[in-house]
Scaffold this active site. Structure first.
Site, short mmCIF file in Angstrom:
data_model
loop_
_atom_site.label_atom_id
_atom_site.label_comp_id
_atom_site.label_asym_id
_atom_site.label_seq_id
_atom_site.Cartn_x
_atom_site.Cartn_y
_atom_site.Cartn_z
CE LYS A 33 -4.04 -0.37 2.19
NZ LYS A 33 -4.83 -0.63 3.41
NE ARG A 103 -5.34 3.48 3.78
CZ ARG A 103 -5.39 3.81 2.49
NH1 ARG A 103 -4.70 4.85 2.03
NH2 ARG A 103 -6.10 3.10 1.64
N GLY A 112 -6.18 -10.37 8.25
CA GLY A 112 -5.65 -10.64 9.59
C GLY A 112 -4.75 -9.54 10.08
CG MET A 114 -4.95 -3.09 13.57
SD MET A 114 -4.09 -1.88 14.52
CE MET A 114 -4.27 -0.47 13.46
NE ARG A 347 -6.47 -3.83 -3.58
CZ ARG A 347 -7.00 -4.06 -2.40
NH1 ARG A 347 -6.26 -4.42 -1.41
NH2 ARG A 347 -8.30 -3.93 -2.21
CG HIS A 470 -6.11 -36.66 4.77
ND1 HIS A 470 -7.26 -37.22 4.26
CD2 HIS A 470 -5.11 -37.48 4.41
CE1 HIS A 470 -6.96 -38.35 3.65
NE2 HIS A 470 -5.66 -38.53 3.72
NE ARG A 577 -1.86 -45.78 -21.23
CZ ARG A 577 -2.12 -44.48 -21.23
NH1 ARG A 577 -2.97 -43.97 -22.11
NH2 ARG A 577 -1.57 -43.68 -20.35
CB SER A 797 8.66 -42.44 -25.10
OG SER A 797 7.64 -41.77 -24.41
CB THR A 800 7.63 -40.30 -15.70
OG1 THR A 800 6.45 -39.78 -16.28
CG2 THR A 800 8.85 -39.74 -16.41
CB CYS A 865 4.25 -41.11 -23.05
SG CYS A 865 4.97 -42.67 -22.58
CE1 TYR A 885 6.65 -37.51 -26.97
CE2 TYR A 885 8.48 -37.45 -28.52
CZ TYR A 885 7.59 -38.17 -27.74
OH TYR A 885 7.63 -39.53 -27.71
P1 ADP Z 1 -8.56 -1.79 3.37
O1 ADP Z 1 -7.29 -2.49 3.16
O2 ADP Z 1 -9.50 -2.50 4.28
O3 ADP Z 1 -9.18 -1.31 2.10
P2 ADP Z 1 -7.77 0.92 3.73
O4 ADP Z 1 -6.62 1.37 4.53
O5 ADP Z 1 -7.60 0.98 2.26
O6 ADP Z 1 -8.17 -0.51 4.24
O7 ADP Z 1 -8.97 1.85 4.16
C1 ADP Z 1 -10.28 1.52 4.51
C2 ADP Z 1 -11.21 2.56 3.91
O8 ADP Z 1 -10.88 3.86 4.41
C3 ADP Z 1 -11.08 2.64 2.41
O9 ADP Z 1 -12.33 2.86 1.85
C4 ADP Z 1 -10.20 3.84 2.21
O10 ADP Z 1 -10.41 4.45 0.97
C5 ADP Z 1 -10.61 4.73 3.36
N1 ADP Z 1 -9.51 5.61 3.74
C6 ADP Z 1 -8.29 5.26 4.18
N2 ADP Z 1 -7.53 6.33 4.41
C7 ADP Z 1 -8.28 7.42 4.12
C8 ADP Z 1 -8.04 8.83 4.14
N3 ADP Z 1 -6.87 9.33 4.53
N4 ADP Z 1 -9.04 9.64 3.78
C9 ADP Z 1 -10.22 9.11 3.41
N5 ADP Z 1 -10.53 7.82 3.36
C10 ADP Z 1 -9.56 6.97 3.71
MG MG Z 2 -8.25 -0.40 0.72
#
Ligand code: ADP
Ligand code: MG
Ligand code: MG
Length: 916
Positions: A33, A103, A112, A114, A347, A470, A577, A797, A800, A865, A885
């Site tokens: 990010k 963030r 998982g 924060m 992204r 499993h 075969r 051939s 395997t 083969c 091949y």
């Molecule tokens: P996630 O990975 O869950 O998308 P984000 O960090 O991207 O978490 O943010 C959660 C939400 O908060 C998203 O909709 C993002 O666009 C919004 N957000 C994050 N930072 C800001 C900011 N500085 N101003 C406005 N909206 C924000």
């Molecule tokens: Mg986001």
């Protein structure tokens, strides 16, 4: 000077210099990010000012017993000052307060980690100031209560329900349905109540000092790297534990300041079909998370063109710029604050297999990426998707709409499966094998004892277990769709039923599972075969063909499979075969006769009767493969496999003898006696041929040496067919292959027999056929004496499957239904050697064989083969050791074409990736 732990978004050049310029390392330092926010800043894309605290700081914090490394906090304070200058606002200043979001962001996006905290910097004073500035009490107190709520639950671990309950109480008191309808006074009251909740749960006051808020949030992000959820996820996805997470502190922008504000998300192309058309959702007067949370009905992005035409134009320009820069489809978040566009994230976007193929091809055609890159971007699994049934999209939406969707578990093995519920392996096997039913095996979890049921089932569903359970492991090994860990599922084995929430499903009822998405449905959902004639797939594979150096052939025993394979791009038959040709009911009696007799004349008669059948089979294959090579392998399995089962014969005989005892007429006695004699003869023959270890008995070339007439007949059939279709104008290239050779003398003997017969047929027909003679390499001795064999062969051939069995000294059936799963679970073997070639053992033997053989016979054609020939990792090995091949089943051919090209393109020793 102490380390630099903090980089402003505008300092990306410095960060880049520090890590040596590599983008992947930059992602490592700043997290995905953060790296993208900095990169967007460098591209002059409007990003709210901010900074990133590095993953190195996180690691230092964690190793030092959760204390910030020296100098880090001063650098944070300095960065805040820098941003204050840029934005003309001040952190904690009631006159014009600067607010931040905090963030998390690791190198790989990970569930998982924060959750984001918004509106950091609000307290009673700054809230009052903001109220003064905006005159919007609803906005200010909604922001404030969100901060306390997010901070309380995310940083302090207060259960979110407590806050939600309070909100519900306010809504019902006000008689409204949504938070948006609450008044400013309500929200102000909520803010006070939230502070109380905070105190009650933490015995602390909600921190009023903005820097204290920032500090605690940062610490919480760092600590979340070692949270249980994050650790579990990393274990399950093989992400190293020492990467750490970065923290991004971003100036808040507000999409909820009125009708000239908005927020939304978008993909630069269609993530389902791949079409080059921006798609997205937005809301006027809302904050980011409202769009994702689905509280309000969102608008389609195309509407923004009418509502905010200038913003829309700028947005389209911006995302196209991002797409061109990253050279991939982007997934973006944006916010409009009072008529000004801000980008908050970008992204590479997630996509379906179809979209992956189409996007790669179209981007190459747009010259955004090279064709080589397009070929490398699509994974073999994505191509494989086109060759497995999937549920129809409409069928799934309908099921969701009418409530027959039962739940979602972990999607551990892709594909769609429909079948009747069976609660144990024996029933699953019996229903599938004896009654021809389609079965889904449902268990709390699976054990090695269940494997026979899993193999017989169409799909597997379990209530417990994770991605490495499993059930998941076995399902992936055998390509069975599977959903595991559906925790809502309750199985009552005694009553032979299962409950999911309020639904009851009994053994024998139909269910449908989607191993690609993890969804489970009641009833039978319609499936479709994705289109392998997809025009983008066809194009991508044609590019792949131009890069690969290894050929792709197919294993096919009949003209239909051969034609299908050719459609999929096969360049010949690598294995036919011939024994499969004997199994048809019309032919089997002659085969029995041939095996039963001791008289040469009777044997010849039986073989003469079989000849026309074989000839027609070969003629069909030659026609289907007009112009391409066809490898016919002479009969391989031990003969007794064609005879009736020993147990069944003994039963029949006992039966007949009892009936004889009760026979009341002479005719009946005679008839029964004759039958008894016949069966006894068969039984005796079966007994004399019975081997205690048929795998290592009279099979392969040994059979042809024992009964030379068998080889003669097969060779004659091949050559008569070749002559016949040549006269029709078909171009034939037969290659005759001797199975399971271990000594060069075996080959010499067979070659002599073969050549005499081949010449005879060609003379009879007055046609010269261009043919090859070769052998399979299936035992270690053959591999080690390959230079001797190569003097008497035109091609090799690798079989395997057998080579793996003979190298490990284990039989596949016994291993897979027995100890092998344990070996893989406990890591004794990293992979199933019957799925992926064992590089160190079997792979080494293959490499030795190729080298030795080509030292005496440089042009020797060497193929493979075994089933491994359709496995991407094994194909890469085959490329490496220079095979001519790979030959796989028709449906694996597209995967093989792609994998072979990828192996060539990634080949460091020979990096040209040039034409074959
Ligand atoms: P996630 O990975 O869950 O998308 P984000 O960090 O991207 O978490 O943010 C959660 C939400 O908060 C998203 O909709 C993002 O666009 C919004 N957000 C994050 N930072 C800001 C900011 N500085 N101003 C406005 N909206 C924000
Ligand atoms: Mg986001
Ligand atoms: Mg074999």
């Amino acid at each position: 000077m102490s380390n630099k732990w903090v980089y402003l978004f505008s300092e990306v050049d410095r960060a880049e210099k520090y890590i040596g310029g590599d983008w992947e390392n930059l992602r490592g330092l700043l997290g995905g990010k953060g790296a993208n926010l900095a990169e967007m800043t460098r591209l002059n894309v409007p990003v709210p000012p901010g900074f990133t605290i590095t993953t190195e700081a996180c690691n230092a914090f964690l190793t030092a017993g959760e204390t910030f490394p020296e100098g880090m906090w001063d650098q944070v304070r300095q960065a805040v000052k820098d941003i204050e200058k840029q934005s003309a606002k001040k952190f904690g200043d009631p006159a014009n307060p600067l607010l931040f979001s905090c963030r998390s962001g690791a190198r790989f996006s990970m569930p998982g980690m924060m959750d984001t905290i918004l509106n950091i910097g609000l307290n009673d004073q700054t809230a009052a100031g903001l109220l003064e500035l905006t005159g919007n009490g609803h906005f200010v107190y909604d922001s404030f209560r969100r901060l306390i709520q997010m901070f309380g639950s995310v940083v302090m671990g207060i259960p979110d329900d407590v806050f939600e309950e309070k909100m519900t109480a306010y809504r019902s008191r006000a008689g409204v349905k949504t938070d948006a309808e609450l008044t400013a006074a309500d929200l102000k009251g909520l803010t006070q109540d939230f502070k109380q909740i905070f105190r009650r749960y933490t015995t602390l006051d909600f921190p009023a000092d903005p820097y204290q808020q920032l500090k605690m949030a940062t610490e919480a992000v760092f600590k979340s790297w070692n949270g249980k959820r994050a650790v579990d996820y990393r274990n399950a996805s093989n992400i190293p534990h020492d990467l750490g997470t970065a923290v991004n502190i971003v100036t808040m922008v507000f999409g909820n300041l009125g009708d000239d504000s908005a927020t939304g998300v978008a993909l630069t192309r269609n993530g389902t079909t791949g079409e080059n058309k921006i798609e997205g959702d937005y809301l006027i007067n809302a904050q980011g998370e409202d769009v994702v949370a689905g509280i309000r009905q969102t608008n389609e992005l195309s509407q923004l063109e009418q509502e905010m035409p200038d913003i829309y134009d700028e947005f389209v320009k911006t995302v196209k710029q991002l797409e061109a820069h990253y050279r991939d489809m982007q997934d973006v978040e944006f916010t409009v604050e009072r008529g000004k566009l801000w980008m908050l994230q970008t992204r590479n976007g997630k996509r379906t297999a179809q979209a992956a193929v189409r996007i790669a091809v179209e981007m190459a055609e747009e010259k955004l990426i090279a064709r080589q890159e397009a070929v490398l971007r699509v994974t073999p699994e994505q191509v494989d998707f086109f060759l497995h049934p999937q549920f129809e999209r409409e069928a799934k939406s309908a099921a969701k709409a009418n409530g027959t969707m039962l739940g979602t578990g972990l999607n551990v093995s892709p594909g769609a499966a429909v079948g009747m519920v069976a609660f144990d392996a024996d029933i699953a096997e019996m229903w599938a094998k004896e009654e021809g039913k389609e079965v889904i095996m449902v268990r709390p979890e699976t054990k090695p004892d269940d494997v026979h049921g899993m193999l017989a089932a169409r799909g597997i569903l379990t209530s417990r277990g994770g991605r490495t359970s499993h059930a998941a492991l076995v399902a992936r090994q055998f390509g069975k769709p599977a959903v595991v860990g559906l925790s809502a599922l309750n199985i009552d084995i005694k009553k032979r039923l299962m409950r999911i929430n309020n639904d009851i499903i009994r053994e024998g009822d139909w269910i449908s599972i989607d191993g690609t998405s993890g969804e489970v449905f009641g009833g039978r959902l319609e499936t479709t075969m994705p289109d392998i004639m997809d025009p983008w797939l066809i194009k991508l594979l044609s590019w792949a063909d131009s890069f690969r150096r290894i050929g792709v052939r197919t294993n096919a025993d009949n003209p239909d499979d051969a034609a299908l394979a050719r459609n999929c791009g096969a360049e010949g038959i690598g294995l036919c075969r011939t024994e499969h040709m004997f199994f048809e009911p019309r032919r089997l009696p002659y085969l029995h006769k041939m095996i039963m007799t001791d008289l040469p004349i009777e044997r010849r008669d039986a073989l003469d009767a079989l000849l026309p059948f074989q000839r027609d089979d070969f003629a069909g294959l030659f026609r289907a493969m007009d112009g391409l090579p066809v490898i016919a392998r002479l009969i391989d399995p031990p003969l007794h496999e064609f005879l009736p089962d020993h147990m069944a014969l003994t039963h029949d005989l006992t039966d007949l003898k009892i009936r004889l005892k009760h026979a009341d007429t002479l005719e009946k006695v005679d008839a029964l006696l004759q039958e008894i004699n016949e069966k006894t003869r068969v039984l005796k023959r079966v007994e004399t041929m019975r081997e205690s270890n048929p795998m290592l008995g009279l099979r392969g070339v040994r059979l042809g040496i024992q009964i030379p007439e068998l080889t003669t007949m097969q060779v004659r059939a091949i050559f008569e067919a070749a002559c016949m279709v040549t006269k029709e104008g078909v171009e034939v290239h037969p290659e005759i292959m001797i199975p399971l050779t271990s000594h060069v003398n075996e080959l010499k003997v067979q070659r002599d027999i073969l050549e005499v017969e081949a010449k005879k047929v060609m003379r009879e027909q007055s046609i010269e056929i261009d043919y090859k003679f070769g052998t399979m390499i299936e035992v270690p001795r053959a591999a080690l004496t390959a230079h001797q064999l190569a003097e008497h062969a035109d091609f090799f051939s690798f079989g395997t499957n057998d080579l793996t069995q003979t190298t490990f000294g284990m039989s596949r059936d016994d291993a897979e239904s027995g100890f092998l799963m344990r070996y893989m679970r406990t890591g004794i073997l990293p992979e199933n050697p019957f799925t992926t070639i064992d590089r160190d053992g079997v792979g080494q033997l293959m490499a030795i064989a190729v080298e030795k053989a080509r030292s005496v016979n440089p042009g020797l054609e060497c193929g493979i083969c075994g089933e491994h020939a359709g496995d991407p990792k094994s194909i890469s090995l085959c490329h490496e050791i220079g095979l001519t091949y790979v030959s796989c089943s028709p449906y694996r051919i597209p995967v093989a074409r792609l994998s072979a090209a990828q192996a060539a393109l990634l080949d460091k020793k020979n990096p040209r990736g040039g034409a074959k």
